[in-house]
Design a protein around this motif. Structure first.
Motif, mmCIF file in Angstrom:
data_model
loop_
_atom_site.group_PDB
_atom_site.id
_atom_site.type_symbol
_atom_site.label_atom_id
_atom_site.label_comp_id
_atom_site.label_asym_id
_atom_site.label_seq_id
_atom_site.Cartn_x
_atom_site.Cartn_y
_atom_site.Cartn_z
ATOM 1 N N GLU A 1 0.829 -1.204 0.000
ATOM 2 C CA GLU A 1 0.000 0.000 0.000
ATOM 3 C C GLU A 1 0.863 1.253 0.000
ATOM 4 O O GLU A 1 0.515 2.252 -0.635
ATOM 5 C CB GLU A 1 -0.937 -0.010 1.219
ATOM 6 C CG GLU A 1 -2.018 -1.076 1.134
ATOM 7 C CD GLU A 1 -2.916 -1.092 2.365
ATOM 8 O OE1 GLU A 1 -4.103 -1.403 2.214
ATOM 9 O OE2 GLU A 1 -2.417 -0.806 3.478
ATOM 10 N N VAL A 2 1.983 1.209 0.696
ATOM 11 C CA VAL A 2 2.912 2.344 0.674
ATOM 12 C C VAL A 2 3.385 2.589 -0.750
ATOM 13 O O VAL A 2 3.424 3.733 -1.224
ATOM 14 C CB VAL A 2 4.130 2.076 1.593
ATOM 15 C CG1 VAL A 2 5.178 3.182 1.419
ATOM 16 C CG2 VAL A 2 3.695 2.011 3.049
ATOM 17 N N VAL A 3 3.724 1.518 -1.462
ATOM 18 C CA VAL A 3 4.165 1.636 -2.854
ATOM 19 C C VAL A 3 3.087 2.306 -3.689
ATOM 20 O O VAL A 3 3.357 3.228 -4.468
ATOM 21 C CB VAL A 3 4.491 0.241 -3.444
ATOM 22 C CG1 VAL A 3 4.724 0.343 -4.954
ATOM 23 C CG2 VAL A 3 5.723 -0.351 -2.758
ATOM 24 N N MET A 4 1.858 1.852 -3.525
ATOM 25 C CA MET A 4 0.765 2.378 -4.334
ATOM 26 C C MET A 4 0.514 3.860 -4.064
ATOM 27 O O MET A 4 0.438 4.674 -4.989
ATOM 28 C CB MET A 4 -0.512 1.588 -4.066
ATOM 29 C CG MET A 4 -1.691 2.048 -4.918
ATOM 30 S SD MET A 4 -3.179 1.093 -4.565
ATOM 31 C CE MET A 4 -4.253 1.709 -5.851
ATOM 32 N N TYR A 5 0.416 4.225 -2.790
ATOM 33 C CA TYR A 5 0.104 5.606 -2.453
ATOM 34 C C TYR A 5 1.268 6.541 -2.774
ATOM 35 O O TYR A 5 1.059 7.681 -3.194
ATOM 36 C CB TYR A 5 -0.306 5.713 -0.983
ATOM 37 C CG TYR A 5 -1.721 5.252 -0.746
ATOM 38 C CD1 TYR A 5 -2.783 6.152 -0.800
ATOM 39 C CD2 TYR A 5 -2.014 3.920 -0.506
ATOM 40 C CE1 TYR A 5 -4.094 5.735 -0.607
ATOM 41 C CE2 TYR A 5 -3.312 3.484 -0.308
ATOM 42 C CZ TYR A 5 -4.350 4.398 -0.362
ATOM 43 O OH TYR A 5 -5.646 3.984 -0.181
ATOM 44 N N ALA A 6 2.483 6.073 -2.600
ATOM 45 C CA ALA A 6 3.642 6.881 -2.954
ATOM 46 C C ALA A 6 3.684 7.099 -4.463
ATOM 47 O O ALA A 6 3.986 8.188 -4.954
ATOM 48 C CB ALA A 6 4.927 6.201 -2.486
#
Length: 352
Positions: A264-269
Motif C-alpha cells: 500500500e505504501v508503494v501504491m500511495y507513494a
C-alpha cells in the motif's frame, strides 16, 4: 452577506461573545487567511468552531466561503450559522474534536495516534471530498489552499475539508482561470499557480499529492531556498527513495514501526509522485476521478511509472520566485509553515 447566509442560523453577537469568553486567546484553536478560529460552546452545550474574519479579510472571501458552505458532503465541513455585528463578520461551524491534521503530522505525542489504517482513511476521505468539489453538478470548485491546517478530523478520524475563503468556481466549459492575486501556502501551492497565477482543478491535485506524502511520512514539505525549487524537500527525498525501491520503507513515518502494508505504501507513494510528475505542465496530472479509480483498483497497480519532476534536477527556489512575469502587477499571499502571513506586490516592467 445576509442574502448569502439565507438558510443558516443567525446568531446574536452576545451569544458569540459568551461562547468564546469574549474572544479569549485561550479559546483560539486555529487561524489562517480568513482570521482566527475559536472554540465555543452554545447555551445548549453544543461545541462549535467560530471563525472571526480579521479586518483585512475582503468581503468577497467571506461571501465565497458562505456560498461554498452550502455544499453537503461527508468530507466537507458543515456551516451552522453566522453573525454580523458592525464590522464583525463571523461564521459558526460544527466543532471537530480532533482538530486539524497538522496537529498529528510531525508530532511526537499525537503522531503515533495515526496508525496506518487511519492514515489511509484520511487519504481516501480527501479523495472523496475533492472528487465531490471538482465534479459538482453546477460548478467545479477549486479549493486553492489545501494543507494540513485545513483538514479537520472528527472523533472517528473522518476527514472534513475546511476554509473555503480562497476557493474559486469554474464553469463546465472553462478548464483554467488566471488571477493577479495568488493566495496559497508555501510547500503546497502548485508551481503554475505560484509563478503565473493560473489555477485549475489540477491546482488542488498538486496539493493533494503533497498531502499524501506528508500523511505517509509524517514530515512537512519545505520549499528550499535554492534557485528553481518549486516542489520542496519532501518531494525531492520521496523521489530519490522511489528510485531505489528497497529503501521505500524510509518514506514511512517511523512512529508506525512495522505496522503498515508495504504494498500500500508503494501504491500511495506512486500516486503522489505521479501527481507531481510534470511541474511545468499540470495537464500531465490526473484528475481526482482518475486518482479515485487508481486507489480503488483491486489489482493495486497504476498505468504508468511516475516521471521525475524536472524541478528536482534544477535546484530550489525561495518564495521570491513566485512572480508572474507575464503581468505588470501581481499580488502574492503566501503562508509559511510557521503560519506567518506575507503579502507582497511586485510591479513588473516586461520590457526591462
Amino acid at each position: 452577506m445576509e442574502e448569502a447566509c439565507s438558510g443558516f442560523t443567525r446568531f446574536d453577537f452576545c451569544q458569540i461573545l459568551d461562547a468564546t469568553d469574549n474572544f479569549s486567546e485561550k479559546m483560539i484553536v486555529g487561524w489562517g487567511g480568513f482570521g482566527k478560529v475559536y472554540k465555543g460552546q452554545l447555551p445548549g452545550g453544543l461545541n462549535v468552531a467560530i471563525k472571526r474574519a480579521d479586518e483585512h479579510t475582503a468581503m468577497l472571501e467571506v461571501n465565497s466561503e458562505l456560498q461554498l458552505a452550502k455544499l453537503q458532503h461527508a468530507n466537507v465541513i458543515r456551516l451552522l450559522g453566522w453573525c454580523i455585528h458592525g464590522k464583525e463578520r463571523i461564521l459558526v461551524y460544527e466543532f471537530m474534536q480532533n482538530g486539524s491534521l497538522d496537529r498529528y503530522l510531525c508530532a511526537r505525542i499525537k503522531g503515533p495516534l495515526l496508525d496506518w489504517s487511519k492514515r489511509l482513511k484520511i487519504i481516501k476521505g480527501l479523495v472523496e471530498g475533492l472528487v465531490y468539489l471538482h465534479k459538482h453538478p453546477m460548478l467545479s470548485i477549486v479549493h486553492r489552499d489545501l494543507k494540513p491546517n485545513n483538514i479537520i478530523l472528527e472523533c472517528d478520524m473522518t476527514l472534513n475539508i475546511s476554509d473555503f475563503g480562497s476557493a474559486k468556481t469554474l464553469s463546465p466549459d472553462v478548464t483554467e482561470e488566471h488571477t493577479c492575486r495568488v493566495v496559497g501556502t508555501s510547500g503546497y501551492i502548485a508551481p503554475e499557480y505560484a509563478s503565473r497565477g493560473v489555477y485549475s482543478l489540477k491546482t488542488d491535485v498538486f496539493s493533494f499529492g503533497i498531502l499524501v506524502l506528508e500523511t505517509i511520512s509524517g514530515r512537512k514539505n519545505t520549499i528550499l531556498d535554492k534557485r528553481g525549487d518549486t516542489v520542496g524537500d519532501l518531494v525531492r527525498d520521496a523521489w530519490c527513495i522511489w528510485k531505489d525501491r528497497i529503501r521505500l520503507h524510509e518514506l514511512v513515518d517511523r512512529s508506525l514501526g512495522h505496522g503498515y502494508d508495504i504494498a500500500e505504501v508503494v501504491m500511495y507513494a506512486q500516486v503522489a509522485l505521479l501527481l507531481l510528475c510534470a511541474q511545468e505542465d499540470p495537464v500531465d496530472r490526473p484528475a481526482m476521478t482518475d486518482v479515485a479509480a487508481m486507489l480503488s483498483s483491486e489489482s493495486m497497480s497504476l498505468p504508468m511509472e511516475p516521471k521525475e519532476p524536472s524541478a528536482l534536477s534544477e535546484g530550489g527556489a525561495g518564495e521570491d520566485t513566485y512572480i508572474n512575469r507575464s503581468s505588470r502587477t501581481i499580488d502574492i499571499t503566501i503562508t509559511s509553515s510557521a503560519t506567518v502571513l506575507t503579502r507582497v506586490r511586485f510591479i513588473i516592467d516586461p520590457e526591462v
